[in-house]
Design an enzyme around this catalytic site. Structure first.
Site, PDB file in Angstrom:
ATOM      1  N   ASP A 210      32.697  33.510  36.793  1.00  0.00           N
ATOM      2  CA  ASP A 210      34.016  34.009  37.922  1.00  0.00           C
ATOM      3  C   ASP A 210      35.436  34.099  37.753  1.00  0.00           C
ATOM      4  OD1 ASP A 210      33.469  35.493  40.434  1.00  0.00           O
ATOM      5  OD2 ASP A 210      34.223  33.689  41.522  1.00  0.00           O
TER       6      ASP A 210
ATOM      7  N   ASP B 222      37.584  35.204  41.581  1.00  0.00           N
ATOM      8  CA  ASP B 222      38.696  34.540  42.044  1.00  0.00           C
ATOM      9  C   ASP B 222      38.182  33.203  42.565  1.00  0.00           C
ATOM     10  OD1 ASP B 222      39.788  37.512  42.894  1.00  0.00           O
ATOM     11  OD2 ASP B 222      38.418  38.269  42.560  1.00  0.00           O
TER      12      ASP B 222
END
Length: 217
Positions: free
Chosen positions: A14, A16
């Site tokens: 991922d 953020d």
């Protein structure tokens, strides 16, 4: 607690909260959007983590207004990328992945994901799966299944690195092992949870997690 090896042939990150720390900019942008639309910023922020902007906006606006709202949010976030920093350990781990299949799988749009990675000094991956690439966002497994397909590896051979409950759920539903990042991941069924990526190493056989950083094994 001992060091822990998560076996893998490749990695799906991922963005953020895992590779980049964009929290302050995210809060500012979404708070401003909420105020502009007479919404409760706290309620809106509770819906943001791990979701595509379109999926979050759809919870608060009429369907016909979603595209314009997403454009507005994206512009606010792009205007606030300057303070984005790499999550601790990232700039040490990523250079170890030369020749290793890895991808970034984010709920953000492509322009924003690239801008944040660049601002944080994180090398852009060869494979980047963004909101535009899927029809169903996290917690649906489609984003991570797409990442696995683009790396040409079965999900069982991949470790997903995630910080949000919806992202962890997406990775597990795709059939991957999931390394949770940060304390919020303790509320999930992640395979293991670390504070951040400090000291995490690629061994050739997978990710070696130092005991000092483990929150749950």
């Amino acid at each position: 607690m001992n060091d822990l090896l998560l076996p893998a042939r490749g990695l799906l990150f991922d963005n953020d909260g895992v590779l980049v720390d964009s929290e302050a900019g995210v809060v500012r942008a979404w708070t401003r959007w909420a105020v502009e639309n007479d919404l409760d910023p706290v309620e809106v922020m509770l819906a943001v983590p791990g979701r595509r902007a379109a999926d979050t906006v759809a919870l608060f606006t009429a369907a016909h207004a979603v595209p314009a709202a997403v454009d507005r949010i994206t512009r606010l976030e792009l205007d606030d990328v300057a303070g984005t920093a790499a999550v601790p350990g990232v700039l040490e781990l990523v250079p170890q992945l030369d020749g290793v299949p890895w991808a970034v799988v984010t709920s953000g749009v492509r322009e924003l994901a690239g801008a944040r990675l660049t601002a944080a000094g994180v090398p852009l991956p060869g494979v980047l799966v963004t909101a535009e690439d899927v029809t169903a966002g996290k917690p649906h497994p489609e984003p991570y299944l797409t990442g696995a397909a683009r790396l040409d590896l079965p999900p069982a051979d991949l470790v997903v690195l995630e910080d949000s409950p919806s992202g962890v759920a997406a990775g597990l539903a795709a059939g991957c092992a999931v390394l949770g990042i940060g304390e919020l991941a303790l509320q999930t069924a992640a395979t293991a949870v670390v504070r951040d990526l400090t000291g995490v190493r690629w061994t050739g056989a997978g990710l070696l997690l130092p005991a000092a950083g483990l929150l749950r094994a």
